[in-house]
Design a protein around this motif. Structure first.
Motif, PDB file in Angstrom:
ATOM      1  N   THR A  91      46.861  28.413  45.114  1.00 21.74           N
ATOM      2  CA  THR A  91      48.074  29.166  45.398  1.00 21.74           C
ATOM      3  C   THR A  91      49.230  28.678  44.530  1.00 21.74           C
ATOM      4  O   THR A  91      49.539  27.489  44.499  1.00 21.74           O
ATOM      5  CB  THR A  91      48.453  29.033  46.884  1.00 21.74           C
ATOM      6  OG1 THR A  91      47.441  29.645  47.677  1.00 21.74           O
ATOM      7  CG2 THR A  91      49.796  29.690  47.171  1.00 21.74           C
ATOM      8  N   ALA A  92      49.840  29.607  43.802  1.00 22.28           N
ATOM      9  CA  ALA A  92      50.929  29.268  42.882  1.00 22.28           C
ATOM     10  C   ALA A  92      51.425  30.538  42.212  1.00 22.28           C
ATOM     11  O   ALA A  92      50.801  31.598  42.336  1.00 22.28           O
ATOM     12  CB  ALA A  92      50.450  28.283  41.815  1.00 22.28           C
ATOM     13  N   VAL A  93      52.522  30.416  41.491  1.00 27.29           N
ATOM     14  CA  VAL A  93      52.929  31.467  40.556  1.00 27.29           C
ATOM     15  C   VAL A  93      52.209  31.178  39.241  1.00 27.29           C
ATOM     16  O   VAL A  93      52.264  30.056  38.738  1.00 27.29           O
ATOM     17  CB  VAL A  93      54.445  31.484  40.346  1.00 27.29           C
ATOM     18  CG1 VAL A  93      54.827  32.539  39.312  1.00 27.29           C
ATOM     19  CG2 VAL A  93      55.162  31.735  41.663  1.00 27.29           C
ATOM     20  N   GLN A 122      52.562  36.072  41.502  1.00 29.25           N
ATOM     21  CA  GLN A 122      52.210  35.211  42.634  1.00 29.25           C
ATOM     22  C   GLN A 122      50.749  35.388  43.018  1.00 29.25           C
ATOM     23  O   GLN A 122      50.273  36.517  43.184  1.00 29.25           O
ATOM     24  CB  GLN A 122      53.098  35.537  43.839  1.00 29.25           C
ATOM     25  CG  GLN A 122      52.769  34.748  45.098  1.00 29.25           C
ATOM     26  CD  GLN A 122      53.139  33.276  44.985  1.00 29.25           C
ATOM     27  OE1 GLN A 122      54.229  32.931  44.545  1.00 29.25           O
ATOM     28  NE2 GLN A 122      52.223  32.399  45.400  1.00 29.25           N
ATOM     29  N   VAL A 123      50.075  34.268  43.180  1.00 26.05           N
ATOM     30  CA  VAL A 123      48.711  34.254  43.714  1.00 26.05           C
ATOM     31  C   VAL A 123      48.723  33.419  44.991  1.00 26.05           C
ATOM     32  O   VAL A 123      49.133  32.253  44.962  1.00 26.05           O
ATOM     33  CB  VAL A 123      47.715  33.663  42.698  1.00 26.05           C
ATOM     34  CG1 VAL A 123      46.350  33.454  43.344  1.00 26.05           C
ATOM     35  CG2 VAL A 123      47.608  34.566  41.479  1.00 26.05           C
ATOM     36  N   THR A 124      48.298  34.022  46.080  1.00 29.30           N
ATOM     37  CA  THR A 124      48.246  33.328  47.362  1.00 29.30           C
ATOM     38  C   THR A 124      46.836  33.400  47.907  1.00 29.30           C
ATOM     39  O   THR A 124      46.278  34.489  48.058  1.00 29.30           O
ATOM     40  CB  THR A 124      49.219  33.947  48.371  1.00 29.30           C
ATOM     41  OG1 THR A 124      50.548  33.922  47.833  1.00 29.30           O
ATOM     42  CG2 THR A 124      49.205  33.173  49.683  1.00 29.30           C
ATOM     43  N   VAL A 125      46.263  32.229  48.162  1.00 27.78           N
ATOM     44  CA  VAL A 125      44.909  32.147  48.700  1.00 27.78           C
ATOM     45  C   VAL A 125      45.013  31.625  50.130  1.00 27.78           C
ATOM     46  O   VAL A 125      45.350  30.460  50.351  1.00 27.78           O
ATOM     47  CB  VAL A 125      44.010  31.237  47.851  1.00 27.78           C
ATOM     48  CG1 VAL A 125      42.573  31.278  48.370  1.00 27.78           C
ATOM     49  CG2 VAL A 125      44.067  31.649  46.391  1.00 27.78           C
ATOM     50  N   SER A 126      44.739  32.498  51.067  1.00 24.24           N
ATOM     51  CA  SER A 126      44.930  32.126  52.470  1.00 24.24           C
ATOM     52  C   SER A 126      44.089  33.031  53.360  1.00 24.24           C
ATOM     53  O   SER A 126      43.873  34.206  53.047  1.00 24.24           O
ATOM     54  CB  SER A 126      46.405  32.256  52.856  1.00 24.24           C
ATOM     55  OG  SER A 126      46.582  32.012  54.234  1.00 24.24           O
TER      56      SER A 126
END
Length: 127
Positions: A91-93, A122-126
Motif C-alpha cells: 500500500t502506497a502512492v 494510490q494503491v491500497t491493499v486491504s
C-alpha cells in the motif's frame, strides 16, 4: 511539455492484482529509463522497479521480486507495472519516473537519478 501520467491504482484485496500504466509525452522515451517508485505515509520514497532504455534490462527491489513485472512500449509511449500477489505492505502512492541513470545506478533505483515524475496513483491493499 513533459508529462508522465499514471493510472490503474485502486483498492484490491490481499493476493489480488493491479496493472499500473504510465503515459509519457513531451520527450523521446527511447533515451530514458523508466522507474516505478512508491511512498507510504510517513515513509521515504523507495524504488520498486526500473527498466533500461538500451536493452530493456529490468531491476526490482527484493520485496517485489517475482510478484511485479515492469515493461515498456516505446512506440506507444507507455510503461507498465503489473503487480500480482499484492500484500498490505504494498500500500502506497506509486509514481512513474523517467531518467538517465548510468548502468551501475540502474540496479539501485534511486529517486535522484530520475528527473521527470508523474503525479502518482494510490494503491491500497486491504481486506
Amino acid at each position: 511539455q513533459v508529462q508522465l501520467v499514471e493510472s490503474g491504482g485502486g483498492l484490491v484485496q490481499p493476493g489480488g492484482s493491479l496493472r499500473l500504466s504510465c503515459a509519457v509525452s513531451g520527450f523521446n522515451l527511447d533515451y530514458y529509463a523508466i522507474g516505478w517508485f512508491r511512498q507510504a505515509p510517513g515513509k521515504a520514497r523507495e524504488g520498486v522497479s526500473c527498466i533500461s532504455s538500451s536493452d530493456g534490462s529490468t531491476y526490482y527491489r527484493r520485496s517485489v521480486q517475482g510478484r511485479f513485472t515492469i515493461s515498456r512500449d516505446n512506440a506507444k509511449k507507455m510503461a507498465y507495472l503489473q503487480m500480482n500477489s499484492l500484500k498490505p505492505e504494498d500500500t502506497a502512492v506509486y509514481y512513474c519516473a523517467a531518467g538517465q541513470p548510468d548502468v551501475i545506478s540502474l540496479a539501485t533505483i534511486v529517486p535522484s537519478d530520475y528527473g521527470y515524475w508523474g503525479q502518482g496513483t494510490q494503491v491500497t491493499v486491504s481486506s
